[in-house]
Write an enzyme that holds these catalytic residues in place. Structure first.
Site, mmCIF file in Angstrom:
data_model
loop_
_atom_site.group_PDB
_atom_site.id
_atom_site.type_symbol
_atom_site.label_atom_id
_atom_site.label_comp_id
_atom_site.label_asym_id
_atom_site.label_seq_id
_atom_site.Cartn_x
_atom_site.Cartn_y
_atom_site.Cartn_z
ATOM 1 N N ASP A 44 -5.342 27.598 -44.720
ATOM 2 C CA ASP A 44 -5.545 27.255 -46.137
ATOM 3 C C ASP A 44 -5.202 28.421 -47.059
ATOM 4 O O ASP A 44 -5.119 28.248 -48.279
ATOM 5 C CB ASP A 44 -6.984 26.788 -46.389
ATOM 6 C CG ASP A 44 -7.127 25.275 -46.208
ATOM 7 O OD1 ASP A 44 -6.114 24.598 -45.989
ATOM 8 O OD2 ASP A 44 -8.260 24.775 -46.294
ATOM 9 N N SER A 90 -9.613 22.541 -51.224
ATOM 10 C CA SER A 90 -9.575 21.366 -52.106
ATOM 11 C C SER A 90 -10.863 20.562 -52.023
ATOM 12 O O SER A 90 -10.992 19.538 -52.706
ATOM 13 C CB SER A 90 -8.407 20.460 -51.705
ATOM 14 O OG SER A 90 -7.184 21.117 -51.893
ATOM 15 N N THR A 102 -11.583 16.852 -42.052
ATOM 16 C CA THR A 102 -12.670 17.320 -42.913
ATOM 17 C C THR A 102 -13.598 16.122 -42.980
ATOM 18 O O THR A 102 -13.231 15.018 -42.567
ATOM 19 C CB THR A 102 -12.160 17.718 -44.322
ATOM 20 O OG1 THR A 102 -11.312 18.860 -44.206
ATOM 21 C CG2 THR A 102 -13.258 18.042 -45.318
ATOM 22 N N GLY A 123 -7.672 17.099 -47.353
ATOM 23 C CA GLY A 123 -6.849 18.209 -47.848
ATOM 24 C C GLY A 123 -6.687 18.054 -49.351
ATOM 25 O O GLY A 123 -7.641 17.701 -50.057
HETATM 26 N N1 GLY Z 1 -9.371 22.558 -45.224
HETATM 27 C C1 GLY Z 1 -9.372 21.611 -46.252
HETATM 28 C C2 GLY Z 1 -9.839 22.159 -47.550
HETATM 29 O O1 GLY Z 1 -10.609 23.106 -47.562
HETATM 30 O O2 GLY Z 1 -9.448 21.689 -48.580
#
Ligand code: GLY
Length: 585
Positions: A437, A467, A395, A489
């Site tokens: 997710d 998150s 991310t 994450g």
């Molecule tokens: N894929 C990481 C998040 O959306 O938290």
């Protein structure tokens, strides 16, 4: 086909000079080194995880664009220069405070999270597993949600941007068409055996990243002509170039080849959602952050409210006594997160109860300063515990403040590194693996070891719980004090929390607030994850209070801008754990 825009040699030279000048300085620092001061500029600042992307945003600001123009330019450039997490085929969230063209101040939370395809069912991955597809929620076309980034970024630009689309996408197009020196960070990812094995299983990714059977090396010119063509189409025709027509047809073809379920109708029906941001007071400031389908805002408010009743500053920054209290608040909040949160457009979230002052006061009072509460003594604690692997959490985040004090905070993702590893052949972009997710298999840990409940089950059109916590801090007069966020994450939430505390409670300088070692607890598995720089005596202090402590090499890749309350100077702090840049003028 879209008309080809020529590469812009002046722009490329400018971007390259700026980006390369920043690489050596950011690569030289480390978490252990004495904290250098943040990068300062009087007028504006862009901080991103990759120097070309920061340079693209800075170029827009130098051309007189506002923070939205800069953020959108940075976002599209990350899709070219940081394919680990930057994306066209993923999703994200933007939190902003800006003055619109009529001078009215707007605060908004733009949700361009991916959605589950119409054919998705709650038992999609349970069935796939029964058929022998063991990694269907994390690898390949079936793990992809309908991408939201192109629609989201262009929606922000349409509503509040000031520069034309072709200008804002110019840096991304030039860098994709002419190439740029492959970065150290992406080259490292390409060499990582587990990532290489998966990327080489996808013919498109194999051809792009391992053209002669070997990973593209650091410094080699990395050209992406198909991606350049896609970006040119988006610059010329807007979202329709991506969600309809030739590129959409290529996406559906990738689904057919890879066993995925995204259809043309799914793409045409995708819409970003404008939401009210979560805003709450803390330490004399306002925290403006992301509401559901992110869990970030709810958890931040819960944890900060629980901690307000405890004397953190007196206990000392990163003392075991202070960390114990923080971990206990994290544990309680994640128990709620994992049990109750999901997409607010699909499930009724008990936010009134979860954010109720009396409830949070009781949660705070239940923290024993001398002893850890075992997670299985909290609600949700009876779910099976797992020894989840400590995954790298990709991310990416970027922060912008412009000359007018407008602020934009964006976190965006493909979920895992390079997402599903599926490259849409002919269109040159990677698809996310965001479906992981969801609580893809109820009671089973996802990529991040999170075990979640029915509120986050898969359903057609639904957004998976996230998150990602893009955040802005303002002072009592509503002036922007900080713009912040990180990948990681579930550690996103606890990392953003710790930087807020470092700034507002412990009084750390911006760069020190980012560099300071971090800890993380997410209810299950029941252990405190600590960065390796957390000293032995502090770990022992946590163990004495009953915590299981697990070391990990690093947490996050933070991108912070702090605005000095007296001088207005913008201080950009990029994380030494990554390879980013802070650029301003
Ligand atoms: N894929 C990481 C998040 O959306 O938290």
């Amino acid at each position: 086909m879209p008309r080809a825009l020529p590469p812009h040699p002046t722009m490329l030279a400018w971007l390259t000079a700026l980006a390369l000048a920043t690489v050596s300085s950011s690569a030289a620092s480390s978490v252990e080194a004495a904290d250098p001061p943040a990068h300062e500029a009087p007028t504006s600042m862009v901080v991103a995880a990759e120097p070309f992307a920061a340079a693209a945003g800075e170029l827009m600001l130098e051309r007189g664009g506002n923070a939205i123009d800069a953020a959108v330019a940075t976002g599209f450039t990350l899709a070219v220069t940081y394919p680990v997490a930057g994306n066209l085929g993923g999703g994200g969230f933007m939190v902003a405070q800006i003055r619109d063209s009529e001078g009215i101040q707007r605060r908004f939370a733009l949700d361009f999270r991916e959605t589950a395809p119409a054919a998705a069912t709650a038992d999609l991955y349970v069935r796939a597993r029964a058929e022998g597809l063991l990694d269907a929620s994390t690898f390949g076309a079936l793990s992809a949600g309908v991408p939201g980034s192109v629609a989201g970024l262009l929606e922000a630009l349409r509503r509040y941007g000031t520069l034309p689309r072709e200008v804002v996408l110019g840096p991304a197009i030039s860098l994709a068409q002419s190439g740029f020196p492959m970065t150290r960070r992406t080259a490292e990812f390409l060499r990582t055996p587990s990532i290489r094995e998966q990327l080489e299983r996808d013919p498109g990714s194999k051809a792009l990243f391992y053209p002669d059977g070997e990973p593209i090396a650091e410094g080699a010119n990395f050209r992406q002509p198909d991606l350049a063509k896609t970006l040119m189409g988006i610059a010329e025709f807007g979202p329709d170039a991506f969600y309809r027509g030739e590129i959409a047809a290529l996406t559906v073809l990738a689904m057919k080849r890879g066993g995925g379920i995204i259809t043309l109708a799914d793409l045409e029906n995708y819409r970003p959602v404008m939401r009210l941001p979560m805003i709450f007071p803390f330490a004399g400031h306002s925290i403006i952050t992301m509401p559901p389908p992110s869990s970030g805002g709810v958890c931040l408010k819960q944890i900060l409210t629980m901690l307000e009743r405890h004397p953190l500053a007196e206990l000392g920054h990163n003392s075991s006594a202070a960390l114990h209290l923080m971990v206990e608040a994290m544990r309680r909040s994640f128990a709620d997160r994992n049990a109750f949160l999901g997409d607010p457009d699909f499930v009724t979230l008990p936010l009134d109860r979860l954010l109720d002052a009396k409830y949070l006061a009781a949660q705070s009072a239940s923290i024993n300063p001398a002893l850890a509460t075992p997670s299985d003594a909290l609600p949700g604690g009876s779910l099976p515990s797992v020894q989840a692997p400590l995954e790298k959490e990709e991310t990416t985040h970027y922060s912008v403040v412009d000359a007018h004090g407008n602020a934009v905070s964006v976190t965006t993702t493909l979920n895992g590194a390079f997402g599903s590893k599926t490259l849409v052949v002919g269109a040159g972009y990677l698809l996310n693996n965001e479906m992981d997710d969801f609580a893809a298999e109820p009671g089973k840990a996802n990529l991040y070891g999170l075990i979640q409940g029915d509120a986050n089950a898969v359903a057609p059109g639904k957004r998976p719980l996230s998150s990602m916590t893009p955040t802005i801090i303002t002072d009592g007069n509503g002036n922007v004090r900080a713009v912040l966020g990180t990948p990681g994450g579930p550690t996103i939430i606890t990392n953003v929390l710790q930087v807020i505390l470092n700034l507002l409670v412990f009084g750390l300088e911006p760069q020190a607030a980012v560099n300071a070692p971090k800890v993380h607890h997410q209810h299950l598995p029941d252990r405190v994850q600590v960065e390796k720089e957390i000293p032995a005596d502090v770990r022992e202090g946590l163990e004495r209070r009953g915590h299981a402590v697990a070391e990990r090499s690093w947490i996050g890749d933070f991108q912070l801008i702090y605005v000095d309350p007296i001088t207005g100077v913008r201080k950009g702090a990029t994380d030494p754990r990554g390879g980013g840049a802070a650029l301003g003028h």
